[in-house]
Design an enzyme around this catalytic site. Structure first.
Site, PDB file in Angstrom:
ATOM      1  N   GLY A  62       0.842  -1.197   0.000  1.00  0.00           N
ATOM      2  CA  GLY A  62       0.000   0.000   0.000  1.00  0.00           C
ATOM      3  C   GLY A  62       0.880   1.251   0.000  1.00  0.00           C
ATOM      4  O   GLY A  62       2.107   1.169   0.165  1.00  0.00           O
ATOM      5  N   LEU A  63       0.217   2.361  -0.158  1.00  0.00           N
ATOM      6  CA  LEU A  63       0.934   3.635  -0.227  1.00  0.00           C
ATOM      7  C   LEU A  63       1.679   3.938   1.075  1.00  0.00           C
ATOM      8  O   LEU A  63       1.343   3.373   2.125  1.00  0.00           O
ATOM      9  CB  LEU A  63      -0.065   4.770  -0.487  1.00  0.00           C
ATOM     10  CG  LEU A  63      -0.754   4.794  -1.858  1.00  0.00           C
ATOM     11  CD1 LEU A  63      -1.879   5.834  -1.866  1.00  0.00           C
ATOM     12  CD2 LEU A  63       0.265   5.085  -2.966  1.00  0.00           C
ATOM     13  N   SER A  64       2.617   4.834   0.976  1.00  0.00           N
ATOM     14  CA  SER A  64       3.267   5.342   2.180  1.00  0.00           C
ATOM     15  C   SER A  64       2.186   5.992   3.049  1.00  0.00           C
ATOM     16  O   SER A  64       1.354   6.749   2.545  1.00  0.00           O
ATOM     17  CB  SER A  64       4.338   6.365   1.774  1.00  0.00           C
ATOM     18  OG  SER A  64       4.894   6.957   2.920  1.00  0.00           O
ATOM     19  N   SER A  72      -0.203   4.348   4.559  1.00  0.00           N
ATOM     20  CA  SER A  72      -1.462   3.587   4.558  1.00  0.00           C
ATOM     21  C   SER A  72      -1.628   2.767   5.843  1.00  0.00           C
ATOM     22  O   SER A  72      -2.734   2.297   6.131  1.00  0.00           O
ATOM     23  CB  SER A  72      -1.538   2.672   3.325  1.00  0.00           C
ATOM     24  OG  SER A  72      -0.429   1.794   3.295  1.00  0.00           O
ATOM     25  N   GLY A  73      -0.562   2.579   6.557  1.00  0.00           N
ATOM     26  CA  GLY A  73      -0.658   1.844   7.832  1.00  0.00           C
ATOM     27  C   GLY A  73      -0.012   0.468   7.811  1.00  0.00           C
ATOM     28  O   GLY A  73      -0.303  -0.366   8.674  1.00  0.00           O
ATOM     29  N   SER A 108       3.191  -0.499   8.430  1.00  0.00           N
ATOM     30  CA  SER A 108       4.062  -0.790   9.590  1.00  0.00           C
ATOM     31  C   SER A 108       3.232  -0.955  10.853  1.00  0.00           C
ATOM     32  O   SER A 108       3.500  -1.850  11.667  1.00  0.00           O
ATOM     33  CB  SER A 108       5.074   0.344   9.803  1.00  0.00           C
ATOM     34  OG  SER A 108       5.785   0.581   8.623  1.00  0.00           O
ATOM     35  N   SER A 136       6.015  -1.732  -2.169  1.00  0.00           N
ATOM     36  CA  SER A 136       6.018  -2.709  -3.283  1.00  0.00           C
ATOM     37  C   SER A 136       5.035  -2.278  -4.373  1.00  0.00           C
ATOM     38  O   SER A 136       4.000  -2.927  -4.582  1.00  0.00           O
ATOM     39  CB  SER A 136       5.723  -4.122  -2.792  1.00  0.00           C
ATOM     40  OG  SER A 136       4.703  -4.196  -1.831  1.00  0.00           O
TER      41      SER A 136
HETATM   42  N1  LIG Z   1      10.448   8.349  -3.363  1.00  0.00           N
HETATM   43  C1  LIG Z   1       9.866   7.647  -2.382  1.00  0.00           C
HETATM   44  N2  LIG Z   1       8.729   6.966  -2.628  1.00  0.00           N
HETATM   45  C2  LIG Z   1       8.160   6.268  -1.635  1.00  0.00           C
HETATM   46  N3  LIG Z   1       8.637   6.180  -0.372  1.00  0.00           N
HETATM   47  C3  LIG Z   1       9.771   6.841  -0.086  1.00  0.00           C
HETATM   48  C4  LIG Z   1      10.431   7.594  -1.071  1.00  0.00           C
HETATM   49  N4  LIG Z   1      11.517   8.159  -0.500  1.00  0.00           N
HETATM   50  C5  LIG Z   1      11.550   7.753   0.761  1.00  0.00           C
HETATM   51  N5  LIG Z   1      10.505   6.961   1.030  1.00  0.00           N
HETATM   52  C6  LIG Z   1      10.286   6.297   2.324  1.00  0.00           C
HETATM   53  O1  LIG Z   1      10.676   4.951   2.106  1.00  0.00           O
HETATM   54  C7  LIG Z   1       9.654   4.074   2.497  1.00  0.00           C
HETATM   55  C8  LIG Z   1       9.309   3.119   1.362  1.00  0.00           C
HETATM   56  O2  LIG Z   1      10.284   2.169   1.212  1.00  0.00           O
HETATM   57  P1  LIG Z   1       9.923   0.789   0.525  1.00  0.00           P
HETATM   58  O3  LIG Z   1      11.148  -0.002   0.543  1.00  0.00           O
HETATM   59  O4  LIG Z   1       8.725   0.244   1.185  1.00  0.00           O
HETATM   60  O5  LIG Z   1       9.559   1.244  -0.955  1.00  0.00           O
HETATM   61  S1  LIG Z   1       9.441   0.338  -2.250  1.00  0.00           S
HETATM   62  O6  LIG Z   1       8.679  -0.852  -1.873  1.00  0.00           O
HETATM   63  O7  LIG Z   1      10.768  -0.005  -2.703  1.00  0.00           O
HETATM   64  O8  LIG Z   1       8.732   1.164  -3.229  1.00  0.00           O
HETATM   65  C9  LIG Z   1       8.433   4.888   2.797  1.00  0.00           C
HETATM   66  O9  LIG Z   1       8.022   4.384   4.051  1.00  0.00           O
HETATM   67  P2  LIG Z   1       6.491   4.053   4.379  1.00  0.00           P
HETATM   68  O10 LIG Z   1       5.866   5.369   4.610  1.00  0.00           O
HETATM   69  O11 LIG Z   1       6.609   3.228   5.625  1.00  0.00           O
HETATM   70  O12 LIG Z   1       5.865   3.291   3.265  1.00  0.00           O
HETATM   71  C10 LIG Z   1       8.888   6.321   2.824  1.00  0.00           C
HETATM   72  O13 LIG Z   1       8.985   6.757   4.150  1.00  0.00           O
HETATM   73  N1  LIG Z   2      -5.886   1.903  11.027  1.00  0.00           N
HETATM   74  C1  LIG Z   2      -5.438   3.148  11.151  1.00  0.00           C
HETATM   75  N2  LIG Z   2      -6.281   4.146  11.371  1.00  0.00           N
HETATM   76  C2  LIG Z   2      -5.845   5.416  11.504  1.00  0.00           C
HETATM   77  N3  LIG Z   2      -4.558   5.768  11.436  1.00  0.00           N
HETATM   78  C3  LIG Z   2      -3.667   4.807  11.212  1.00  0.00           C
HETATM   79  C4  LIG Z   2      -4.055   3.440  11.062  1.00  0.00           C
HETATM   80  N4  LIG Z   2      -2.953   2.714  10.851  1.00  0.00           N
HETATM   81  C5  LIG Z   2      -1.921   3.563  10.867  1.00  0.00           C
HETATM   82  N5  LIG Z   2      -2.333   4.814  11.098  1.00  0.00           N
HETATM   83  C6  LIG Z   2      -1.511   6.016  11.180  1.00  0.00           C
HETATM   84  O1  LIG Z   2      -1.114   6.317   9.849  1.00  0.00           O
HETATM   85  C7  LIG Z   2       0.214   6.778   9.843  1.00  0.00           C
HETATM   86  C8  LIG Z   2       1.012   5.922   8.889  1.00  0.00           C
HETATM   87  O2  LIG Z   2       1.093   4.620   9.416  1.00  0.00           O
HETATM   88  P1  LIG Z   2       2.306   3.670   9.055  1.00  0.00           P
HETATM   89  O3  LIG Z   2       2.038   2.380   9.724  1.00  0.00           O
HETATM   90  O4  LIG Z   2       3.591   4.361   9.364  1.00  0.00           O
HETATM   91  O5  LIG Z   2       2.115   3.539   7.488  1.00  0.00           O
HETATM   92  P2  LIG Z   2       3.106   2.977   6.382  1.00  0.00           P
HETATM   93  O6  LIG Z   2       3.994   1.994   7.056  1.00  0.00           O
HETATM   94  O7  LIG Z   2       2.213   2.377   5.374  1.00  0.00           O
HETATM   95  O8  LIG Z   2       3.824   4.162   5.877  1.00  0.00           O
HETATM   96  C9  LIG Z   2       0.715   6.736  11.273  1.00  0.00           C
HETATM   97  O9  LIG Z   2       0.623   8.008  11.800  1.00  0.00           O
HETATM   98  C10 LIG Z   2      -0.237   5.782  11.952  1.00  0.00           C
HETATM   99  O10 LIG Z   2      -0.404   6.109  13.297  1.00  0.00           O
END
Ligand SMILES: Nc1ncnc2c1ncn2[C@@H]1O[C@H](COP(=O)(O)OS(=O)(=O)O)[C@@H](OP(=O)(O)O)[C@H]1O
Ligand SMILES: Nc1ncnc2c1ncn2[C@@H]1O[C@H](COP(=O)(O)OP(=O)(O)O)[C@@H](O)[C@H]1O
Length: 312
Positions: free
Chosen positions: A142-144, A146-147, A149, A216
């Site tokens: 899912g998107l960055s 999205s929850g 972790s 991913s």
């Molecule tokens: N350009 C760009 N696009 C997306 N995300 C970015 C980027 N630069 C840094 N980050 C941070 O890196 C986390 C994503 O890493 P991933 O290894 O999950 O990405 S991927 O699967 O290879 O696309 C992602 O963490 P999450 O928010 O936990 O998803 C971001 O915090």
């Molecule tokens: N089910 C949920 N409902 C509301 N907020 C959430 C939920 N899951 C995660 N969050 C919040 O969304 C933000 C991103 O969560 P995170 O787990 O870091 O996402 P990701 O790993 O996809 O980037 C954090 O601030 C987290 O507290």
């Protein structure tokens, strides 16, 4: 003259690759088992003999090239005095053996030439018996923001409290170590996912419930990871949270930077995310009425329970 490249297997095993002394009259040169000579001693031999002398040994008595058979295993065996006894067609549990099956796992890709799969005496089923669970991969995508972790942690915690062994491969964390050399280009994201998929596969084979949480973004990469695992053991979970919700959360401030053009190629902004066409579980979370992470974890646990992953 060709150099011999080796790995360092335990005790007296060595894997030889590309032994180019003179053409050998065997179709495939596989493992050799050095009876009574361990790897350290062999290095000594090699130094004292020089490469030519060493290769002569390879061709003569000490190292026996093994001709692979398609229909049954053949292996060098040794007795308790560690003397070579010859080639056996039955399976000695500790000997290196070859069969049509593992020959098919001979790797000749890219830089890995003539690498043969070495079967372990203890298998996934044995490990699962101890753990009372089935190894699998729960692939969160899912998107960055999205929850992923958060859900991975909630799921891991809940399973742990039930006595189940889990391990989280978190995208961010993996990029601190194993994948620290990778950027966010399409190619590097693919390589990132490929490596995570391979590690996840090993963990699942160890009997662990492995939870991955990486964006991913490419379907093809996720499907390639799926293909690494036995059918059913790759459980793809799409955390379907709209971009505007993720952007509003923006816990790391990265969306803001991406909108300002200070982070380039950010997923969902100026880089693609391909949602799964068909996956095991879709978790739709819209706006403020989204389910709590621990409730969401229970959905996944029900799936695992129903599909037999929480017992051996
Ligand atoms: N350009 C760009 N696009 C997306 N995300 C970015 C980027 N630069 C840094 N980050 C941070 O890196 C986390 C994503 O890493 P991933 O290894 O999950 O990405 S991927 O699967 O290879 O696309 C992602 O963490 P999450 O928010 O936990 O998803 C971001 O915090
Ligand atoms: N089910 C949920 N409902 C509301 N907020 C959430 C939920 N899951 C995660 N969050 C919040 O969304 C933000 C991103 O969560 P995170 O787990 O870091 O996402 P990701 O790993 O996809 O980037 C954090 O601030 C987290 O507290």
């Amino acid at each position: 003259m060709a150099e011999m490249s080796t790995v360092q297997p335990p005790r007296s095993f060595r894997l030889l690759q590309n032994v180019e002394c003179e053409p050998l009259a065997v179709e495939k040169l596989g493992f050799v088992k050095l009876c009574g000579i361990n790897a350290v001693e062999l290095d000594g031999y090699r130094k004292s003999l020089g490469l030519y002398g060493y290769n002569a040994i390879v061709k003569s008595k000490l190292l026996k090239p093994i001709k692979a058979k398609e229909d049954h295993g053949a292996s060098l065996i040794h007795d308790s005095s560690h003397r070579c006894q010859g080639i056996s067609s039955h399976k000695d549990p500790d000997s290196v053996s070859f069969s049509g099956k593992n020959l098919s796992q001979m790797s000749n890709s890219e830089n890995s030439l003539n690498i043969l799969w070495h079967e372990s005496p203890i298998q996934k089923l044995d490990r699962q018996e101890i753990l009372q669970q089935k190894g699998c991969v729960i692939w969160l995508t899912g998107l960055s923001g999205s929850g992923k972790s958060t859900l991975a942690c909630a799921l891991s915690r809940s399973l742990h409290s039930r006595g189940k062994l889990t391990y989280i491969l978190d995208g961010d964390n993996i990029r601190h170590g194993l994948n620290r050399d990778l950027s966010f280009s399409k190619e590097d994201r693919s390589e990132n996912i490929r490596r995570i998929g391979e590690v996840a596969k090993l963990l699942a084979d160890a009997g662990v419930i492995c939870i991955t949480s990486s964006i991913s973004p490419y379907r093809k990469d996720r499907d390639a990871c799926r293909a690494l695992l036995p059918k059913g053991d790759f459980i793809e979970v799409f955390i379907d949270v709209p971009l505007d919700v993720c952007e509003a959360r923006d816990p790391k401030g990265l969306y803001k930077l991406a909108r300002a053009g200070k982070v380039k190629g950010f997923t969902g902004i100026d880089d693609p995310y391909e949602p799964p066409c068909s996956c095991e579980i879709v978790l739709q979370q819209k706006g403020s009425d989204s389910m709590s992470p621990s409730d969401t974890a229970e959905i996944l646990i029900s799936y695992l329970e129903k599909n037999g992953y929480l017992r051996a």
